[in-house]
Design an enzyme around this catalytic site. Structure first.
Site, PDB file in Angstrom:
ATOM      1  N   CYS A   1       0.866  -1.184   0.000  1.00 12.91           N
ATOM      2  CA  CYS A   1       0.000   0.000   0.000  1.00 12.91           C
ATOM      3  C   CYS A   1       0.898   1.228   0.000  1.00 12.91           C
ATOM      4  O   CYS A   1       1.715   1.410   0.907  1.00 12.91           O
ATOM      5  CB  CYS A   1      -0.914  -0.009   1.228  1.00 12.91           C
ATOM      6  SG  CYS A   1      -1.895   1.496   1.383  1.00 12.91           S
TER       7      CYS A   1
ATOM      8  N   HIS B   1      -3.474  -3.296 -10.786  1.00 14.25           N
ATOM      9  CA  HIS B   1      -4.207  -2.065 -11.081  1.00 14.25           C
ATOM     10  C   HIS B   1      -4.740  -2.094 -12.503  1.00 14.25           C
ATOM     11  O   HIS B   1      -4.053  -2.535 -13.431  1.00 14.25           O
ATOM     12  CB  HIS B   1      -3.300  -0.844 -10.919  1.00 14.25           C
ATOM     13  CG  HIS B   1      -2.886  -0.588  -9.508  1.00 14.25           C
ATOM     14  ND1 HIS B   1      -3.610   0.191  -8.647  1.00 14.25           N
ATOM     15  CD2 HIS B   1      -1.827  -1.048  -8.802  1.00 14.25           C
ATOM     16  CE1 HIS B   1      -3.016   0.208  -7.464  1.00 14.25           C
ATOM     17  NE2 HIS B   1      -1.926  -0.530  -7.533  1.00 14.25           N
TER      18      HIS B   1
ATOM     19  N   GLU C   1     -10.514   0.775  -4.430  1.00 13.99           N
ATOM     20  CA  GLU C   1      -9.454  -0.126  -3.996  1.00 13.99           C
ATOM     21  C   GLU C   1      -9.978  -1.527  -3.708  1.00 13.99           C
ATOM     22  O   GLU C   1     -11.034  -1.693  -3.093  1.00 13.99           O
ATOM     23  CB  GLU C   1      -8.771   0.428  -2.735  1.00 13.99           C
ATOM     24  CG  GLU C   1      -7.899   1.639  -2.999  1.00 13.99           C
ATOM     25  CD  GLU C   1      -6.913   1.881  -1.869  1.00 13.99           C
ATOM     26  OE1 GLU C   1      -6.166   0.939  -1.529  1.00 13.99           O
ATOM     27  OE2 GLU C   1      -6.896   3.009  -1.335  1.00 13.99           O
TER      28      GLU C   1
ATOM     29  N   CYS D   1      -4.713   6.586  -2.987  1.00 16.12           N
ATOM     30  CA  CYS D   1      -4.068   5.289  -3.192  1.00 16.12           C
ATOM     31  C   CYS D   1      -2.710   5.556  -3.828  1.00 16.12           C
ATOM     32  O   CYS D   1      -2.631   5.985  -4.989  1.00 16.12           O
ATOM     33  CB  CYS D   1      -4.920   4.389  -4.083  1.00 16.12           C
ATOM     34  SG  CYS D   1      -4.153   2.801  -4.484  1.00 16.12           S
TER      35      CYS D   1
ATOM     36  N   GLY E   1      -1.820   3.239  -6.668  1.00 22.29           N
ATOM     37  CA  GLY E   1      -2.695   3.602  -7.777  1.00 22.29           C
ATOM     38  C   GLY E   1      -2.206   4.827  -8.517  1.00 22.29           C
ATOM     39  O   GLY E   1      -2.246   4.890  -9.751  1.00 22.29           O
TER      40      GLY E   1
END
Length: 364
Positions: free
Chosen positions: A152, A243, A298, A307, A310
């Site tokens: 993360c 992703h 997410e 994110c 992301g």
């Protein structure tokens, strides 16, 4: 899980006032005694003059000298001491787990802790654990649904600030962190921000993973996918976690991300059959070659304010689709991140904030 907690503001709270709220389990109203020893008031309490020498002011002065580390070092049976951090509104419960390679809470307990109505509230629980394979630390995370992601981006910045607090690090410092996505190297900056070497993006379709057929050097770039009866154009990237990045529907107008019904479309991407490990999905609007805006759904957490992985995936996809350059400001609902995909080493560097929200203890 009985919930009994004390919560205090961050020691550097911009509000500069002392506040203590006590939450006690109805089933055991005497299960926790409020403690002031981990608070650092930044001004005298109302009603106590600056020059007064009262029992209250003396107790507060003593409390001011107590470090956060000593608060986190406590090991009362059945209690979990934590610090709540947020990175652009993406919020996490940070736990000092450096004395064990097993998380202090189970995935089921993490779900309860992350509940915003009946728990502490958060997008995940992050554990600072002993390093392995020669790294300084290991980072593990349980999402708010109990699943465990590989990594993360906003979480690792919060992790870095947490380590700095635990180790009393000042100024610039970097260290190595083992994650499910591999080696990550965060660097604390002098201005309080955290710059993270996120490593190289993974583009090979089978490694993302996605079942969408590769259409450019084993990668999925600007490919068609049917979602809820409409064809979207997507690029797939892994930052150690999967992703799916989209700039809009095939042949449609440029995406206006604020107009999206994210709660409706997000889960349809996340659980699409083309993503065997599910996926994080970024919806992107391009303002200029160095400025984009995204909203994210997410995997395992739903709509979040930010994110980090992301944002990295978005810049990679924007470069591959010829929409933006390698150094971009990425606007997220919680604020901006600076993302650079360096050509010389193929690594992605993310820079952004991480801040304390509050400190607390909870009975498990």
């Amino acid at each position: 899980m009985a919930m009994a907690a004390t919560i205090s503001p961050p020691l550097t709270s911009p509000a500069r006032r002392l506040s203590l709220t006590s939450f006690t389990s109805l089933s055991n109203p005497h299960s926790f005694t409020n403690q002031l020893s981990f608070l650092r008031p930044t001004r005298p309490c109302i009603g106590v003059s600056a020059g007064a020498s009262s029992p209250i002011s003396m107790r507060l002065e003593a409390a001011e000298k107590t470090s956060t580390a000593s608060f986190l070092d406590r090991r009362e049976t059945g209690f979990l001491h934590f610090v709540k951090y947020q990175g652009l509104g993406n919020d996490f419960i940070l736990v000092d787990n450096r004395d064990s390679s097993e998380p202090r809470v189970t995935p089921e307990q993490a779900v309860k802790l992350c509940d915003r109505n009946f728990g502490i509230g958060g997008d995940g629980v992050i554990f600072a654990m002993p390093g392995i394979n020669g790294t300084d630390y290991t980072m593990r995370i349980f999402n708010s649904d109990g699943s465990e992601p590989e990594m993360c981006g906003n979480g690792v910045r919060c992790f870095a600030r947490f380590i700095a607090e635990l180790e009393n690090l000042q100024g610039k410092h970097s260290f190595t962190v083992h994650t499910g996505a591999g080696l990550i190297i965060p660097e604390l900056q002098d201005d309080g921000q955290v710059k993270v070497d996120m490593g190289e993006p993974v583009l090979k379709a089978s490694d993302v993973p996605t079942r969408l057929p590769a259409n450019k050097d084993q990668s999925v770039v600007k490919s068609d996918i049917d979602v809820n009866g409409e064809t979207w154009s997507v690029t797939c990237v892994s930052m150690g976690n999967p992703h799916c990045v989209t700039f809009g529907k095939k042949g449609g107008q440029a995406l206006q991300v604020d107009e999206l019904n994210l709660a409706d479309i997000g889960p349809k991407f996340e659980h699409h059959e083309m993503f065997p490990a599910r996926t994080n999905t970024e919806f992107v609007q391009v303002f200029s070659p160095s400025h984009v805006k995204m909203r994210v759904w997410e995997r395992g957490a739903g709509a979040t304010l930010a994110c980090g992985t992301g944002a990295c995936a978005v810049v990679v996809a924007a470069v591959l689709e010829g929409r933006a350059g390698r150094n971009c400001t990425v606007d997220l609902p919680g604020g901006p991140l600076q993302i650079e995909w360096r050509e010389e080493d193929n690594h992605i560097y993310m820079t952004g904030p991480a801040e304390v929200a509050f400190y607390g203890s909870v009975q498990l």
